[in-house]
Motif scaffolding. Structure first.
Motif, short mmCIF file in Angstrom:
data_model
loop_
_atom_site.label_atom_id
_atom_site.label_comp_id
_atom_site.label_asym_id
_atom_site.label_seq_id
_atom_site.Cartn_x
_atom_site.Cartn_y
_atom_site.Cartn_z
N LYS A 279 0.86 -1.20 0.00
CA LYS A 279 0.00 0.00 0.00
C LYS A 279 0.89 1.23 0.00
O LYS A 279 1.86 1.28 0.77
CB LYS A 279 -0.84 0.03 1.29
CG LYS A 279 -2.21 -0.55 1.14
CD LYS A 279 -2.87 -0.58 2.45
CE LYS A 279 -4.04 0.36 2.57
NZ LYS A 279 -4.65 0.27 3.89
N PRO A 280 0.61 2.24 -0.82
CA PRO A 280 1.42 3.46 -0.74
C PRO A 280 1.30 4.09 0.65
O PRO A 280 0.24 4.02 1.28
CB PRO A 280 0.83 4.36 -1.82
CG PRO A 280 -0.47 3.76 -2.20
CD PRO A 280 -0.46 2.32 -1.82
N SER A 281 2.39 4.69 1.12
CA SER A 281 2.39 5.30 2.46
C SER A 281 1.97 6.76 2.38
O SER A 281 2.11 7.42 1.34
CB SER A 281 3.80 5.25 3.06
OG SER A 281 4.25 3.93 3.08
N GLN A 282 1.51 7.26 3.54
CA GLN A 282 1.02 8.65 3.60
C GLN A 282 2.15 9.61 3.95
O GLN A 282 3.16 9.20 4.53
CB GLN A 282 -0.06 8.74 4.66
CG GLN A 282 -1.28 7.91 4.33
CD GLN A 282 -2.32 7.97 5.43
OE1 GLN A 282 -1.99 8.13 6.59
NE2 GLN A 282 -3.58 7.85 5.05
N LEU A 283 1.93 10.87 3.66
CA LEU A 283 2.91 11.90 4.00
C LEU A 283 2.22 12.99 4.82
O LEU A 283 1.20 13.53 4.41
CB LEU A 283 3.50 12.51 2.72
CG LEU A 283 4.38 11.55 1.91
CD1 LEU A 283 4.62 12.09 0.51
CD2 LEU A 283 5.71 11.29 2.62
N ILE A 284 2.81 13.26 5.96
CA ILE A 284 2.19 14.22 6.90
C ILE A 284 3.11 15.41 7.15
O ILE A 284 4.34 15.28 7.11
CB ILE A 284 1.85 13.51 8.24
CG1 ILE A 284 0.95 14.37 9.11
CG2 ILE A 284 3.11 13.13 9.00
CD1 ILE A 284 0.42 13.67 10.35
N SER A 285 2.49 16.55 7.37
CA SER A 285 3.24 17.74 7.77
C SER A 285 2.60 18.24 9.07
O SER A 285 1.38 18.37 9.15
CB SER A 285 3.11 18.79 6.66
OG SER A 285 3.80 19.95 7.01
N VAL A 286 3.43 18.48 10.07
CA VAL A 286 2.92 18.88 11.40
C VAL A 286 3.52 20.21 11.80
O VAL A 286 4.73 20.42 11.67
CB VAL A 286 3.32 17.81 12.46
CG1 VAL A 286 3.09 18.33 13.88
CG2 VAL A 286 2.57 16.51 12.24
N LYS A 287 2.65 21.11 12.25
CA LYS A 287 3.15 22.37 12.80
C LYS A 287 2.55 22.52 14.19
O LYS A 287 1.35 22.26 14.38
CB LYS A 287 2.70 23.55 11.96
CG LYS A 287 3.48 23.71 10.67
CD LYS A 287 3.03 24.96 9.96
CE LYS A 287 3.76 25.15 8.65
NZ LYS A 287 3.22 26.27 7.88
N CYS A 288 3.35 22.95 15.15
CA CYS A 288 2.80 23.24 16.47
C CYS A 288 3.65 24.30 17.15
O CYS A 288 4.74 24.64 16.68
CB CYS A 288 2.69 21.97 17.32
SG CYS A 288 4.24 21.18 17.68
N SER A 289 3.14 24.82 18.23
CA SER A 289 3.86 25.87 18.96
C SER A 289 3.23 26.01 20.35
O SER A 289 2.01 25.98 20.46
CB SER A 289 3.73 27.18 18.19
OG SER A 289 4.25 28.24 18.96
N PRO A 290 4.02 26.17 21.42
CA PRO A 290 5.48 26.11 21.45
C PRO A 290 5.96 24.65 21.48
O PRO A 290 5.12 23.73 21.49
CB PRO A 290 5.81 26.82 22.76
CG PRO A 290 4.63 26.55 23.65
CD PRO A 290 3.43 26.45 22.75
N TYR A 291 7.27 24.46 21.51
CA TYR A 291 7.82 23.10 21.57
C TYR A 291 8.08 22.66 23.00
O TYR A 291 8.47 21.52 23.22
CB TYR A 291 9.12 23.02 20.76
CG TYR A 291 8.93 23.22 19.26
CD1 TYR A 291 7.71 22.92 18.66
CD2 TYR A 291 9.95 23.68 18.46
CE1 TYR A 291 7.52 23.10 17.30
CE2 TYR A 291 9.78 23.85 17.09
CZ TYR A 291 8.56 23.57 16.52
OH TYR A 291 8.37 23.73 15.17
#
Ligand code: FAD
Length: 440
Positions: A279-291
């Motif tokens: 199965k093709p894999s997914q691609l995720i982008s995560v942004k958060c603040s603060p660390y």
């Protein structure tokens, strides 16, 4: 508490966690790293994310700080530029840095993780525990709960600094979601990826020392070299296109039309089997603040800023996180609480900038590289870079071959675009003037 007696807990023994353990071990801190999976050095490798990765300046600088750059580069393969494959099989080499000859390096993920784990464990003050999961976080009492997956025992742990390096689906970040003022967003792009392979016996048919790209507008295929002369080939494409290739005939037809020169290298049978069984894999982008959270919790690497892989900076930026944290910890007599606050202040805008640049670079790799206007711009960038190497650093060079803040790289690119557009405007105006005079 004296600096050298600090206790640090790291959650996740992946690439970033194990490098962080080396940095903290080098400082003489008491380090405990908990990894949910079994020891990868003792188990058969499972196919997961990319088999190899591109390491560049920021990653190398971090490895150098813990004395590991040389051993990693000895087993890595330099890639001096992109090699573009047209539909009709013509090849075009586009160097990353024709002026200073900088290159990026392809390195095996498993090899890198094993070297980092060995290095972390070589410090007497670092303890690595596999099969241990972070299961809960109590921010009020500043303790975490871990489960030993062998005995199923659940126990509490605390430290002066607790670092979540537990990847894109971080349990520590998940717990931070319920704390006040924590901002979070995640995006799954509608493209996935599938890994294919050119076997070692056919590897020498590929032009060496390049990152190969088959740019096809809406999608692309890339290949990175491995030490055993095989190549890891990754096809990035919309899921709907993957879903439309449900039979052997459709897969072969698609490759015949789109990547004909790759079929004999990958082999028809392997190609079809991989397509039908994976199965093709997914691609995720995560942004958060603060660390950071409270006075001792911090997230780094993909836990803080997972990104799509198109700039080859996910691991590199995670390694740079370790460099920056290490530098901040050098400041004597500053409380951990203040250090992690400073860390967030420095790192959030930069990590968010590289997340955005990574999204942009997909369009550049799959589409723009084919366009004449893009090639003209690249040539202009190179000429000005040659004339003013300190003031006009092209985007790729500043991201991959410098440690300039990512947000600064992005701002530089925006100002360069303005100057370039002005130059093009003036050029067109001049041309119109000359034509007008010639015709009158
Ligand atoms: P991970 O590698 O995900 O490690 C996290 C670790 O935490 C894992 O070992 C996991 O088992 C453990 N863990 C998770 N949850 C828990 C828990 N609850 N308790 C305990 N342990 C836990 N980057 C580059 O720089 N260059 C590239 O060329 C590149 N190519 C890529 C290609 C692809 C297809 C993909 C998907 C990514 C690529 N990346 C690249 C990005 C890179 O893989 C990641 O940025 C990098 O692996 C992040 O490392 P990490 O240690 O933060 O996270």
């Amino acid at each position: 508490m004296q600096d050298d007696r600090r206790k640090v807990v790291i959650i996740g023994g992946g690439l970033v966690g194990s490098l962080c353990a080396c940095f903290m071990g080098q400082k003489g801190y008491d380090v405990f790293m908990y990894e949910k999976r079994p020891d990868p050095r003792k188990t058969a490798h499972t196919r997961g994310r990319s088999i190899n990765l591109a390491i560049s300046h920021r990653g190398r600088a971090a490895l150098r700080s813990v004395g590991l750059e040389e051993i990693i580069l000895e087993s890595a393969i330099p890639m001096k530029g992109r090699l573009l494959h047209s539909k009709t099989g013509e090849l075009q080499s586009v160097l990353y840095d024709p002026i200073f000859n900088n290159c990026i390096y392809s390195v095996g993920r498993n090899f890198l993780n094993e070297v980092l784990l060995n290095a972390a464990e070589s410090y007497n003050n670092v303890t690595v525990k596999f099969n241990h999961n972070l299961v809960d976080v109590d921010f009020r009492r500043e303790v975490i709960q871990l489960r030993n997956n062998d005995t199923m025992e659940v126990f509490e742990e605390t430290a002066d600094l607790i670092i979540g390096a537990d990847g894109a689906h971080s349990a520590l970040r998940f717990a931070m979601l319920s704390t006040p003022m924590f901002q979070f967003s995640q995006t799954y792009i509608d493209h996935g990826y599938l890994e294919l392979r050119i076997p070692p016996e056919l590897g020498d048919k590929m032009t060496p020392n390049h990152l190969h790209i088959w740019p096809r507008g809406q999608f692309m295929m890339i290949a990175l070299p491995n030490k055993d002369t095989s190549w890891t080939v990754t096809l990035f494409m919309p899921f709907k296109n993957f879903n439309s290739l449900g039979s052997e005939a459709k897969i072969i037809h698609f490759f015949d039309n789109t990547f004909p020169d790759a079929i004999p290298l990958i082999g028809k049978e392997d190609l079809v089997q991989t397509f039908l069984n994976t199965k093709p894999s997914q691609l995720i982008s995560v942004k958060c603040s603060p660390y950071h959270c409270g006075s001792k919790f911090l997230i780094i690497g993909d836990a803080a800023h997972a990104m799509v892989p198109f700039y080859g900076q996910g691991m590199n930026s995670g390694f740079e996180d370790c460099t920056i944290l290490n530098e901040l910890l050098e400041r004597n007599n500053v409380k951990i609480e203040e250090i992690i606050r400073q860390y967030s202040k420095i790192r959030v805008p930069n990590a968010q900038a590289i997340c955005d640049l990574a999204m942009y670079n997909y369009v550049e790799m799959r589409d723009l590289v084919n366009r004449k206007s893009f090639r003209v711009r690249k040539t202009v960038d190179e000429v000005i870079f040659r004339l003013c190497p300190k003031t006009w650093i092209p985007l790729y060079n500043s991201v991959s071959f410098s440690n300039l803040d990512y947000s600064r790289c992005l701002r530089n690119k925006q100002s360069q675009d303005k100057v370039y557009n002005l130059l093009v405007g003036l050029f067109l105006l001049g041309l119109a003037y000359v034509l007008f005079n010639a015709l009158n």
